[in-house]
Design an enzyme around this catalytic site. Structure first.
Site, PDB file in Angstrom:
ATOM      1  CB  ILE A  15      -0.828  -0.100   1.277  1.00  0.00           C
ATOM      2  CG1 ILE A  15      -1.997  -1.054   1.041  1.00  0.00           C
ATOM      3  CG2 ILE A  15      -1.560   1.477   1.575  1.00  0.00           C
ATOM      4  CD1 ILE A  15      -2.717  -1.666   2.204  1.00  0.00           C
ATOM      5  CE1 TYR A 166      -1.530  -5.226  11.554  1.00  0.00           C
ATOM      6  CE2 TYR A 166      -3.854  -5.711  11.314  1.00  0.00           C
ATOM      7  CZ  TYR A 166      -2.603  -5.178  10.738  1.00  0.00           C
ATOM      8  OH  TYR A 166      -2.692  -4.371   9.729  1.00  0.00           O
ATOM      9  CE  LYS A 170      -1.881  -1.336  11.599  1.00  0.00           C
ATOM     10  NZ  LYS A 170      -1.147  -0.301  10.923  1.00  0.00           N
ATOM     11  CB  THR A 204      -0.087  -5.963   0.897  1.00  0.00           C
ATOM     12  OG1 THR A 204      -0.434  -6.544   2.152  1.00  0.00           O
ATOM     13  CG2 THR A 204      -1.006  -5.151   0.484  1.00  0.00           C
TER      14      THR A 204
HETATM   15  N1  LIG Z   1      -3.081  -5.147   3.462  1.00  0.00           N
HETATM   16  C1  LIG Z   1      -4.285  -4.766   4.128  1.00  0.00           C
HETATM   17  O1  LIG Z   1      -5.029  -5.473   3.930  1.00  0.00           O
HETATM   18  C2  LIG Z   1      -4.037  -4.215   5.312  1.00  0.00           C
HETATM   19  C3  LIG Z   1      -5.314  -3.860   6.042  1.00  0.00           C
HETATM   20  C4  LIG Z   1      -5.278  -3.039   7.119  1.00  0.00           C
HETATM   21  C5  LIG Z   1      -4.191  -2.372   7.421  1.00  0.00           C
HETATM   22  N2  LIG Z   1      -3.081  -2.543   6.616  1.00  0.00           N
HETATM   23  C6  LIG Z   1      -1.832  -1.628   6.981  1.00  0.00           C
HETATM   24  O2  LIG Z   1      -1.352  -0.961   6.094  1.00  0.00           O
HETATM   25  C7  LIG Z   1      -0.162  -0.626   6.142  1.00  0.00           C
HETATM   26  C8  LIG Z   1       0.708  -1.150   5.027  1.00  0.00           C
HETATM   27  O3  LIG Z   1       0.671  -2.765   4.793  1.00  0.00           O
HETATM   28  P1  LIG Z   1       0.930  -3.410   3.590  1.00  0.00           P
HETATM   29  O4  LIG Z   1      -0.364  -4.184   3.449  1.00  0.00           O
HETATM   30  O5  LIG Z   1       1.349  -2.619   2.361  1.00  0.00           O
HETATM   31  O6  LIG Z   1       2.032  -4.439   3.853  1.00  0.00           O
HETATM   32  P2  LIG Z   1       3.531  -4.718   3.215  1.00  0.00           P
HETATM   33  O7  LIG Z   1       3.242  -5.264   1.509  1.00  0.00           O
HETATM   34  O8  LIG Z   1       3.996  -5.912   3.984  1.00  0.00           O
HETATM   35  O9  LIG Z   1       4.041  -3.385   3.303  1.00  0.00           O
HETATM   36  C9  LIG Z   1       4.425  -2.767   4.645  1.00  0.00           C
HETATM   37  C10 LIG Z   1       5.768  -1.756   4.315  1.00  0.00           C
HETATM   38  O10 LIG Z   1       6.106  -1.505   5.550  1.00  0.00           O
HETATM   39  C11 LIG Z   1       7.660  -1.818   5.704  1.00  0.00           C
HETATM   40  N3  LIG Z   1       8.082  -2.514   7.094  1.00  0.00           N
HETATM   41  C12 LIG Z   1       7.685  -3.297   7.655  1.00  0.00           C
HETATM   42  N4  LIG Z   1       8.291  -3.841   8.686  1.00  0.00           N
HETATM   43  C13 LIG Z   1       9.147  -2.586   8.720  1.00  0.00           C
HETATM   44  C14 LIG Z   1      10.228  -2.334   9.569  1.00  0.00           C
HETATM   45  N5  LIG Z   1      10.385  -3.174  10.778  1.00  0.00           N
HETATM   46  N6  LIG Z   1      10.967  -1.088   9.470  1.00  0.00           N
HETATM   47  C15 LIG Z   1      10.548  -0.445   8.290  1.00  0.00           C
HETATM   48  N7  LIG Z   1       9.842  -0.793   7.469  1.00  0.00           N
HETATM   49  C16 LIG Z   1       9.044  -1.745   7.666  1.00  0.00           C
HETATM   50  C17 LIG Z   1       7.713  -3.040   4.645  1.00  0.00           C
HETATM   51  O11 LIG Z   1       9.132  -2.981   4.247  1.00  0.00           O
HETATM   52  P3  LIG Z   1       9.692  -4.315   3.268  1.00  0.00           P
HETATM   53  O12 LIG Z   1       9.308  -3.962   1.954  1.00  0.00           O
HETATM   54  O13 LIG Z   1      10.981  -4.406   3.777  1.00  0.00           O
HETATM   55  O14 LIG Z   1       8.951  -5.299   3.897  1.00  0.00           O
HETATM   56  C18 LIG Z   1       6.799  -2.441   3.600  1.00  0.00           C
HETATM   57  O15 LIG Z   1       7.456  -1.277   2.902  1.00  0.00           O
HETATM   58  C19 LIG Z   1       0.470  -1.188   7.344  1.00  0.00           C
HETATM   59  O16 LIG Z   1       0.256  -0.516   8.293  1.00  0.00           O
HETATM   60  C20 LIG Z   1      -0.604  -2.518   7.525  1.00  0.00           C
HETATM   61  O17 LIG Z   1      -0.877  -2.798   8.953  1.00  0.00           O
HETATM   62  C21 LIG Z   1      -3.066  -3.377   5.663  1.00  0.00           C
END
Ligand SMILES: NC(=O)c1ccc[n+]([C@@H]2O[C@H](COP(=O)([O-])OP(=O)(O)OC[C@H]3O[C@@H](n4cnc5c(N)ncnc54)[C@H](OP(=O)(O)O)[C@@H]3O)[C@@H](O)[C@H]2O)c1
Length: 287
Positions: A15, A166, A170, A204
């Site tokens: 995202i 988690y 949030k 993701t």
């Molecule tokens: N996907 C969903 O359905 C969903 C739903 C609700 C909320 N969210 C929220 O949306 C946000 C983005 O998540 P996403 O779904 O896009 O997941 P994602 O694809 O895993 O992306 C997460 C991002 O955060 C980075 N990250 C993770 N751990 C980190 C750390 N220790 N230090 C620095 N950067 C770190 C990752 O880096 P790397 O590329 O190195 O892994 C990646 O760039 C998050 O806050 C998640 O909780 C997602």
């Protein structure tokens, strides 16, 4: 449209990367953060190529370490004299086994709550220098699915599970961002808004750790057909970061289609203060 300086954490994937692409297409100056240099540089090339925008730089830090969060804030302060938008997007889920960081804090609470709290606090001086600044923090619909907020065990030493840490992290981040609104009001700072968003359910890499558990893997697999793309998941962040209609909106929670009401089941002003004080206490050495 006015060009803004925007920092997006966790923009190397999912995202965050889609949020960066959309904001780059709008012509803003971006700082994209990631923890893995190679992966973040690859994202940089992809975002530049798709947007035609070259005003994008990278910032590398592992946000599970509070001293790294401090270092990344220092780096931004050295390079920029103001910041218009901070998108606290980096987030993670871990396994059903409680794990701690180098600083001794529970990992999920650290990446989803303590790190965005600390980064926001450290960047307030830069945000204050913007004509009109926004802090957008990515929460989750799961904020209502973590069960009871156990306010005397914020780091879930006695009550840990993957879904609880988690969900509650949030939930607390919604409270904390609303607390920033009252803090700014108390201090007479009027140019910064703080909103939280949720992306719905987007396909993701978020489940990379949690799906090591067979049960979570099965739930993810069954849920997959209901999931949208990362680009759709990014819509609420993009709107909150850049839509002119949201210029003066603060303390609210948004989904893809607009404002929503977060769960207030475990909310009280006292609980919000306890979580705020806890964040202040554990980040004291880094502020
Ligand atoms: N996907 C969903 O359905 C969903 C739903 C609700 C909320 N969210 C929220 O949306 C946000 C983005 O998540 P996403 O779904 O896009 O997941 P994602 O694809 O895993 O992306 C997460 C991002 O955060 C980075 N990250 C993770 N751990 C980190 C750390 N220790 N230090 C620095 N950067 C770190 C990752 O880096 P790397 O590329 O190195 O892994 C990646 O760039 C998050 O806050 C998640 O909780 C997602």
């Amino acid at each position: 449209m006015e060009r803004k300086i925007i920092l997006i954490t966790g923009a190397s994937d999912g995202i965050g990367k889609e949020t960066a692409k959309a904001l780059a297409k709008q012509g803003h100056t971006l700082i994209i953060h990631g923890r893995n240099k190679q992966k973040t540089l690859a994202a940089l090339e992809e975002i530049k190529k798709e947007s035609g925008n070259d005003n994008i730089s990278t910032l590398i830090a592992d946000m599970l370490s509070l001293s790294e969060v401090r270092r990344m804030a220092d780096e931004i302060k050295q390079k920029y004299n103001h910041l218009d938008v901070l998108v606290n997007n980096a987030g993670a889920q871990f396994t059903n086994q409680r794990e701690t960081t180098v600083d001794g804090h529970e990992k999920t609470m650290t990446i989803n709550l303590f790190a965005p709290f600390l980064l926001t606090t450290l960047l307030l001086d830069l945000l204050k220098k913007s004509k009109s600044a926004r802090v957008v923090t990515v929460s989750s619909a799961a904020h209502s699915m973590g069960g009871k907020a156990i306010i005397d065990d914020i780091e879930l030493k006695q009550h840990y599970s993957m879904s609880k840490s988690y969900g509650i992290s949030k939930l607390y981040v919604i409270w904390i961002m609303r607390h920033f609104v009252s803090e700014m009001k108390r201090k007479g700072i009027t140019n910064i808004t703080f909103n939280t968003v949720h992306p719905g359910s987007a396909m993701t890499s978020l489940g990379r750790e949690s799906t090591k558990s067979l049960l979570v893997k099965i739930i993810y697999t069954l849920w997959r057909p209901m999931m949208t793309t990362a680009a759709i998941g990014a819509i609420s962040s993009i709107n909150a970061a850049s839509s002119p209609e949201m210029e003066d909106t603060t303390g609210k929670y948004f989904g893809e289609k607009g404002e929503e009401k977060p769960s207030e089941k475990y909310y009280s002003i006292e609980n919000e203060q306890i979580v705020w004080d806890y964040c202040m206490k554990i980040t004291e050495a880094y502020r």
